[in-house]
Design an enzyme around this catalytic site. Structure first.
Site, mmCIF file in Angstrom:
data_model
loop_
_atom_site.group_PDB
_atom_site.id
_atom_site.type_symbol
_atom_site.label_atom_id
_atom_site.label_comp_id
_atom_site.label_asym_id
_atom_site.label_seq_id
_atom_site.Cartn_x
_atom_site.Cartn_y
_atom_site.Cartn_z
ATOM 1 N N TRP A 184 0.828 -1.204 0.000
ATOM 2 C CA TRP A 184 0.000 0.000 0.000
ATOM 3 C C TRP A 184 0.871 1.267 0.000
ATOM 4 C CZ3 TRP A 184 -1.340 -4.547 2.256
ATOM 5 C CH2 TRP A 184 -2.610 -5.066 1.971
ATOM 6 N N CYS A 219 -6.645 -5.145 -1.518
ATOM 7 C CA CYS A 219 -7.783 -5.957 -1.056
ATOM 8 C C CYS A 219 -8.564 -6.614 -2.181
ATOM 9 C CB CYS A 219 -8.695 -5.129 -0.158
ATOM 10 S SG CYS A 219 -9.594 -3.787 -0.976
ATOM 11 N N HIS A 278 -13.555 -1.649 1.166
ATOM 12 C CA HIS A 278 -12.754 -2.836 1.449
ATOM 13 C C HIS A 278 -13.463 -4.032 0.822
ATOM 14 C CE1 HIS A 278 -10.023 -5.615 3.147
ATOM 15 N NE2 HIS A 278 -10.822 -6.058 4.094
ATOM 16 N N ASP A 301 -11.654 -13.231 4.697
ATOM 17 C CA ASP A 301 -10.914 -12.030 4.278
ATOM 18 C C ASP A 301 -9.424 -12.348 4.275
ATOM 19 O OD1 ASP A 301 -9.892 -9.536 3.754
ATOM 20 O OD2 ASP A 301 -11.006 -8.497 5.338
ATOM 21 N N ASP A 343 -19.969 4.357 14.683
ATOM 22 C CA ASP A 343 -20.363 5.759 14.561
ATOM 23 C C ASP A 343 -19.105 6.600 14.368
ATOM 24 O OD1 ASP A 343 -22.996 5.097 15.041
ATOM 25 O OD2 ASP A 343 -22.888 5.549 17.182
ATOM 26 N N TYR A 462 -7.172 4.742 -0.356
ATOM 27 C CA TYR A 462 -8.428 4.012 -0.157
ATOM 28 C C TYR A 462 -8.451 3.312 1.190
ATOM 29 C CZ TYR A 462 -7.241 -0.982 -0.777
ATOM 30 O OH TYR A 462 -6.775 -2.256 -0.608
#
Length: 665
Positions: A184, A219, A278, A301, A343, A462
């Site tokens: 990344w 991802c 993602h 994942d 949240d 991202y």
């Protein structure tokens, strides 16, 4: 490797007319059409046809096959020959199999479809790209079995829960020298830009051929490869995108954003990562290791984020458990729950140095969860499978259940009174063009209100990692009752270009305080820069075994030349050329290039292309066409069309232990 053992189900002895201790059966097969000649011996009286049936619980993998006979003339044992090997896979068409899917028509998508849409971008600007899964391509099955070899005993391979868990660990290279190296950093000089891959086939063939992890993945690449591997092994699998995906390491169910006294973002403190999007996988299976009610879709994942039991893997985790907040159930449910339930909490630094909650944006995390649907290939929103409706009694109960098992309770704080509202938006954002960002404010109250508003613009990867703000503005607006106003920020290409890299978006943060009441308003807007698609056109008939030219058209949208561009193509059942260098493409110039491909299988084929350059994110395009045998062919259909490759004859190799008995071989 451990030698095959009868007790572990890896050495199977099946007497004709009987069964093995593990449930394999061998019966004389009366239903096989008589062959005129078998093994060079004419006449059906010299041939014996035997149907060998595997039980639904058999370990998947490659079996060596031999036959032993005894007669008055003595004993004979056939040698183990490679051409007699049998590959056993999970069988989602078999009701006794742990991966059985009752809605069998969905298996045309979740097992048999060799390409599909992967969604990316932002919640407000959903984008898609076609990915070539290619699970039936030569060499892919061998690569998938090779992936299981380092860390999974053959005897455990009948359990799809464990197979999926091992695949999630082995598709990333951390811990175990698996398939892909994650990167990344933005520097991909030692490998391939993750956005430049067009599918899984080249990645898996390279890994199998060299045994070395392939550079590089992010991802959607990890998820695309997992879909290929699990579909190849017979597990129904879909590729899933979650927008505003929280990476919440303390599972607090809050994503915290810190502002200074002047409402400027304090990025050094904003360590809670919210990924613009993602991508992970859902695979379908029973969960006998869990209480009743948790069968069906399970999250897997392979993107290395957090360790699970000491390894970089995640899942399988029941989607039903995520929805109900049952975070005490294995595997990795607290982490997945936090990714889709959170949240946004805004904190402001106070004069004494401490921080105070000044605004709460509920339900900002886990938005528009998307996958390709089983009918027609369109995007399907599956958020309701992961979450109860925001604010509903069921949602509150799920959060309460999760927090009672270790996740920290959500923090309540000041929510805007609603008297003054703030809305962010933008005109269509195109790479290379000027951007227009807008903050709309409105006074819904009965008294005049004065708002001090600060706007801050930065680039954000991202993965949610933000760069420094390169544009900040402060505005003061007085609004009469019932009036609205708009603050506009215009940003030129030359201003934002140095800050925006591959897969980056721009993040506009707006925060302000109402002077009369002290109420705080805060919002964030992600803006994805749109890039042109590649247009692919077939220039002749598509006939199996014959080359056909494909024209690729691309227009450079930038006000400067593109240099060092290269084109990569991939397609299931299609022989494609190696990546081609395109040289320099001038500012605004339209490039037309012809590349020859060769269809290898008849039926619906999908060709995927990716163009990589230093100045633009990789561009994508696809073409679907019908490949025919004989002297006529198809000129293709538009990239948006959908359809599955011809699958006749393919299911036979996938079926295991179907109710009427199945034949291996």
């Amino acid at each position: 490797p451990h030698p095959p053992q009868v007790a572990k189900g890896t050495h199977v002895l099946v007497p004709l007319g009987g069964s093995s201790a593990t449930g394999w059966t061998a019966e004389v097969d009366e239903g096989v059409a008589e062959a005129p000649e078998v093994g060079g011996v004419a006449g059906s009286g010299h041939a014996l046809w035997v149907a060998l049936t595997a039980p639904p619980t058999a370990p998947i993998g490659r079996y060596r096959l031999s036959a032993r006979s005894r007669s008055g003339a003595g004993e004979f044992a056939a040698p183990f020959l490679d051409e007699n090997d049998v590959v056993v896979l999970f069988n989602p068409w078999c009701a006794e199999d742990s991966v059985y899917m009752e809605q069998s028509s969905d298996l045309d998508e979740y097992v048999l479809n060799e390409s599909g849409r992967i969604f990316y971008g932002t919640e407000e600007q959903i984008a898609e790209r076609i990915w070539n899964y290619g699970q039936f391509e030569p060499g892919v099955l061998e690569a998938c079995l090779f992936i299981l070899d380092p860390g999974m005993p053959h005897s455990a391979r009948g359990d799809p829960v464990m197979v999926a868990r091992v695949v999630s660990a082995m598709v990333n290279s951390l811990d175990d020298s698996g398939v892909l190296v994650g990167n990344w950093t933005g520097d991909y000089s030692q490998g391939t830009n993750p956005s430049a891959w067009a599918g899984s086939v080249g990645i898996l063939r390279s890994f199998h051929g060299t045994g070395a992890p392939v550079r590089y993945g992010q991802c959607w690449v990890f998820a695309g490869v997992v879909t290929t591997v699990l579909r190849c092994l017979g597990l129904p699998t879909r590729t899933v995108t979650n927008y505003n995906s929280a990476h919440d390491t303390d599972t607090s169910l809050t994503t915290d954003i810190y502002l200074d006294e002047a409402m400027r973002p304090l990025e050094r403190l904003n360590t809670d990562s919210v990924w613009n999007f993602h991508v992970w996988n859902d695979c379908w299976m029973k969960r006998p290791d869990l209480p009743d009610g948790y069968d069906g879709w399970q999250v897997v994942d392979a993107t290395p984020q957090e360790t699970s039991s000491g390894l970089f893997c995640c899942g399988p985790c029941s989607v039903t458990a995520v929805k109900n907040g049952d975070v005490f159930l294995k595997y990795d449910t607290p982490f997945v729950f936090a990714e889709v339930n959170s949240d946004k909490v805004y904190w402001q630094r106070q004069p004494h140095g401490g921080f105070q909650v000044v605004h709460v944006e509920p339900g900002a995390i886990g938005r528009r969860i998307s996958t390709q649907g089983p009918a027609g290939g369109a995007r399907v929103d599956i958020t309701e499978q992961y979450k109860h409706p925001e604010g509903s009694e069921e949602e509150r109960r799920a959060v309460s259940t999760a927090t009672s098992h270790g996740s920290r309770p959500r923090r309540t704080g000041a929510v805007s009174s609603g008297e003054v509202t703030l809305t962010l938006g933008s005109a269509p954002a195109v790479a290379g063009a000027e951007l227009e960002l807008r903050a709309a404010i409105a006074n819904r109250g009965l008294e005049p209100r004065t708002l001090l508003l600060r706007l801050s613009l930065c680039a954000v990867r991202y993965t949610g990692v933000a760069g420094p703000a390169f544009r900040q503005e402060q505005h003061r607006r007085t609004l009469p009752p019932g009036q609205e106003d708009t603050v506009t920020m215009t940003v030129t290409y030359s201003e934002y270009q140095p800050h925006v890299g591959d897969q980056d978006a721009l993040k506009l943060t707006a925060a302000g305080a109402v002077q009369e009441s002290g109420h705080v308003l805060a919002k964030e807007l992600l803006v994805r820069l749109h890039t042109p698609e590649l247009t692919l056109t077939l220039l002749g008939p598509a006939v199996v075994g014959q080359e056909v030219p494909v024209q690729v058209v691309f227009q450079n949208p930038l006000p400067k030349a593109l240099s060092g561009a290269s084109l990569r193509m991939e397609g299931a059942g299609i022989s494609c050329p190696k990546p081609a260098a395109l040289g320099t493409v001038g500012a605004g110039q339209t490039l037309r290039i012809s590349q020859s491909v060769t269809p290898l299988r008849a039926g619906q084929r999908r060709l995927v292309a990716a163009l990589e350059s230093a100045s633009l994110p990789p561009l994508h395009g696809s073409l679907q066409f019908e490949a025919l045998t004989g002297s006529t062919g198809s000129t293709g259909s538009p990239p948006g069309d959908t359809g599955n490759a011809g699958n006749a004859g393919r299911r036979r190799r996938r079926r295991r232990g179907r109710p009427g008995g199945s034949t291996g071989g």
